[in-house]
Design an enzyme around this catalytic site. Structure first.
Site, mmCIF file in Angstrom:
data_model
loop_
_atom_site.group_PDB
_atom_site.id
_atom_site.type_symbol
_atom_site.label_atom_id
_atom_site.label_comp_id
_atom_site.label_asym_id
_atom_site.label_seq_id
_atom_site.Cartn_x
_atom_site.Cartn_y
_atom_site.Cartn_z
ATOM 1 N N HIS A 354 0.681 -1.253 0.120
ATOM 2 C CA HIS A 354 -0.359 -0.164 0.076
ATOM 3 C C HIS A 354 0.750 1.125 0.051
ATOM 4 C CE1 HIS A 354 -3.151 2.298 2.210
ATOM 5 N NE2 HIS A 354 -3.285 2.767 0.845
ATOM 6 N N HIS A 359 1.125 5.158 -2.842
ATOM 7 C CA HIS A 359 1.440 6.612 -2.387
ATOM 8 C C HIS A 359 2.995 7.180 -2.545
ATOM 9 C CE1 HIS A 359 -2.329 7.236 0.098
ATOM 10 N NE2 HIS A 359 -2.347 5.780 0.137
ATOM 11 N N HIS A 544 -3.974 0.690 -6.267
ATOM 12 C CA HIS A 544 -4.346 1.227 -4.942
ATOM 13 C C HIS A 544 -5.677 0.955 -4.502
ATOM 14 C CE1 HIS A 544 -5.800 4.609 -2.522
ATOM 15 N NE2 HIS A 544 -4.645 4.481 -1.804
ATOM 16 N N ASN A 548 -6.646 -0.616 -0.790
ATOM 17 C CA ASN A 548 -7.107 0.461 0.030
ATOM 18 C C ASN A 548 -8.557 0.141 0.355
ATOM 19 O OD1 ASN A 548 -6.599 3.286 1.286
ATOM 20 N ND2 ASN A 548 -8.201 3.410 0.142
ATOM 21 N N ILE A 694 -7.163 9.146 -1.178
ATOM 22 C CA ILE A 694 -7.223 8.823 0.226
ATOM 23 C C ILE A 694 -6.452 7.844 0.845
ATOM 24 C CG2 ILE A 694 -9.066 7.167 0.121
ATOM 25 C CD1 ILE A 694 -8.455 9.421 3.062
#
Length: 694
Positions: A354, A359, A544, A548, A694
């Site tokens: 993740h 990110h 993602h 997520n 997010i």
């Protein structure tokens, strides 16, 4: 100006402005950045620690030779007093003005909600739980989180309920609020699914972390670590043990040849951290290997778990293999071993699958895109929707999630070494060319190239829900990118002569990901560019979304995915008293191994928020950019792309109704919907936004 121009096509009147704007966006690398600015520059991760507050909060700088890491956006805050290499922390973290949340997102969801969880709800929870080190005394105490909730202090009355209506309920007849969690669907359907081996196995293919399972290709299993430091490298999982568990179905050699053995391998990555993590109070760690067998119906069956502790404090290496057993003691040891493996998998998922691979790895692409590609460049316009809000989210993560003593460090197995571990994974495992879904599958032995197969791949496990759905999404993205690139670059010479594009790709490799020297494709042909861009769009969208938006669905009931293991296995150097306690109350041993009440509650609250879709979410293929709409060829290509994604909705529904697909259907099984492109707002366990929003 909505029309896109390659650099040589720029109208004369704006050619100087094009270059001047890029120079301005790069800044001069000096001074502290201020909120209204639009400067994009690079820095190392030197703002995770807080040594001026406490020596315990000092953390190494990530980025460079010792701790390779992607770069973040430079903020220019002053250095700390105690460590001239570290940047001081502040309550606000600069991101370029263009990257900030929209008013809708700021007011209704992300910044306000996450901030409220971190700065109001979690302190309230800490005030409600008298003993921060207390575990759950009974499983019914876990159920209470969902049925009755936790009484919050009087002073929070009403304020949190307005911001977090799904979590905080006002009690009308009392001067208090209650933190009450919604029951995840998997527990509503089957309260004991988390306890079963078949669900443990199924989630490696259709769960929160479908990126770790890999084919076993060599035997015997052997560590690559230095035996002088970590002990004998040979695994204790033997041929005889595997064949005993397969029970005469086939020999080990046949299982290897027929691609029937698979593994979750957290041995070599975790083992160097075991002794360091064990110095932290009330937690522990092992290196682990978990072996699975592919059954004739396409499901995985766990065969063995190996847990290893390296030599320490005069003690020799300890390792033991646990198997599903038919006696009471062995069965409970197996359940405890699974809890340890799940804690390893939870940490790997959050820190690597993740944070690192989506990110963290994406931020340098965003910085380079703004520094090197003009806003009128067609590739800038293709990528821009996929960068929305990511830098703001990452800044928030550095402030309160991945920082020293933040949510991750305080509640996940690697503890204070969490980000250091993600640096080790970046160094050992991350390559740009392996972030493409097909390349990732091939590298793990989960597929081989086959031009005659759908998407050019033959899957090792045909019923692999994440991959089956993911390849359809990957193929749609690649087709859209191909149509787009081929329109603007009909000849290969245009790729090599595009100085903005070449500077962009060079800067990503040499600065943004400057610690990684291998795995970078050349950028000479339209095919090269299509490959690079498809990967860059897949990572913040499909990848993602898969790791997520199912966080609360799979980990909201924390025994299904404990984030930390607090106690050693009862068989590791046990005292007579410890053995007696385990034998008399094995359930209590499992509860003591699980996270504390405070750890579990904090993680559940933050996962609920992180699994939430904002009301202003922009889903992949849903909205056309103005510059695409003005170009008839690009508009038609996007409409085809959008249509393909609508087809994917139906494909996923059909697969979830196919009773022959045992990894996505069955009694109590929750359908796999994480890659359904569109979702309603809220926690839905589906929906693929354009970006890491997010």
């Amino acid at each position: 100006m909505e029309q896109s121009y390659l650099p040589f096509q720029t109208p004369g009147g704006v050619k100087k402005l094009r270059g001047k704007e890029l120079t301005f966006l790069r800044g001069d690398g000096q001074g502290k950045r201020k909120t209204p600015e639009r400067i994009y520059d690079y820095d190392v991760y030197n703002d995770l620690g807080d040594p001026d507050s406490s020596n315990e909060l000092a953390r190494p700088v990530l980025g460079g030779k010792d701790y390779p890491y992607p770069r973040r956006c430079r903020t220019g805050r002053p250095k700390t007093k105690k460590d001239p290499l570290s940047e001081s922390r502040s309550t606000t973290v600069y991101v370029p003005r263009d990257e900030a949340f929209s008013e809708v997102k700021s007011l209704t969801f992300s910044t306000k909600t996450v901030y409220s969880v971190l700065h109001a709800l979690l302190p309230a929870v800490e005030g409600s739980i008298l003993d921060s080190n207390a575990g759950f005394p009974y499983f019914t105490a876990i159920d209470k989180l969902f049925n009755e909730g936790i009484d919050l202090p009087v002073k929070t009355k009403g304020t949190l309920g307005n911001i977090l209506p799904r979590l905080v309920e006002a009690v009308t007849d009392a001067e208090k609020d209650v933190l009450c969690f919604e029951i995840p669907e998997m527990i509503e359907r089957d309260k004991f699914s988390w306890f079963r081996d078949e669900e443990f196995s199924r989630q490696t293919l259709a769960g929160l972390n479908p990126y770790s399972i890999k084919l076993v290709t060599e035997w015997p299993l052997k560590s690559k670590l230095d035996p002088n430091a970590y002990g004998p490298p040979e695994s204790a999982i033997t041929k005889e043990l595997v064949e005993l568990e397969i029970r005469g179905f086939m020999t080990l050699e046949e299982a290897l040849e027929q691609k029937k053995l698979f593994m979750l391998d957290y041995h070599d990555l975790l083992l160097p951290y075991v002794n360091k993590v064990r110095e932290i109070k009330r937690t522990t760690l092992y290196g682990s290997r978990t072996i699975f067998f592919l059954t004739p119906v396409g499901t995985l069956r766990p065969l063995a778990i190996e847990l290893t502790r390296p030599p320490s404090s005069g003690k020799a290496q300890w390792k033991q293999v646990f198997t599903p057993c038919w006696d009471a003691t062995g069965a409970w040891l197996w359940k405890l071993a699974k809890a340890h493996v799940l804690a390893h998998d939870s940490g790997y998922h959050q820190l690597i699958s993740h944070w690192l691979r989506t990110h963290c790895a994406t931020e340098p692409y965003i910085i380079a895109t703004n520094r090197q590609l003009s806003a009128m460049h067609p590739i800038y316009r293709l990528l821009h929707p996929h960068w929305r809000y990511t830098m703001e989210i990452n800044a928030l993560a550095r402030e309160a999630l991945v920082n020293a003593d933040g949510i991750i460090e305080s509640s996940f197995s690697p503890g204070k070494y969490s980000m250091e571990l993600s640096s080790a994974a970046y160094d050992q495992q991350w390559r740009f060319d392996l972030q493409a879904l097909p390349a990732d599958l091939i590298s793990r032995g989960m597929a081989v190239e086959d031009p005659s197969a759908p998407h050019g791949l033959k899957l090792t496990i045909e019923d692999y829900p994440f991959v089956s759905d993911g390849l359809v999404l990957w193929g749609a993205i690649k087709e859209w990118v191909s149509d787009y690139v081929n329109h603007y670059y009909p000849e290969a010479s245009l790729i090599e002569s595009d100085h903005e594009l070449q500077a962009w790709w060079t800067e990503i490799q040499t600065v943004g990901h400057g610690d990684k020297k291998e795995g970078w494709p050349l950028l000479k042909t339209p095919g090269d560019l299509i490959g690079v861009l498809t990967t860059m769009i897949w990572v913040p969208s499909g990848h993602h979304a898969a790791v997520n938006f199912g966080q609360y669905a799979y980990a909201g009931y924390f025994p299904n995915r404990p984030t930390i293991a607090r106690t050693n296995m009862p068989t590791e150097d046990p005292s007579d008293e410890e053995l007696k306690s385990f034998e008399e109350r094995p359930e209590e041993a499992l509860l003591k191994c699980f996270p504390t009440q405070l750890q579990a509650t904090k993680v559940m609250a933050i996962l609920e928020v992180l699994s939430n879709h904002s009301p202003d979410e922009e889903y992949i293929g849903e909205g056309i950019e103005p510059s695409w709409e003005e170009n008839p060829i690009i508009k038609a290509a996007f409409e085809i792309f959008s249509g393909r994604l609508k087809e994917l909705e139906g494909i996923i529904d059909a697969r979830n109704a196919d009773k022959s697909l045992k990894n996505r259907t069955g009694a109590g099984v929750v359908p796999y919907q994480l890659l359904k492109p569109v979702s309603e707002p809220g926690v839905t366990a589906q929906g693929v936004p354009n970006s890491i929003s997010i």
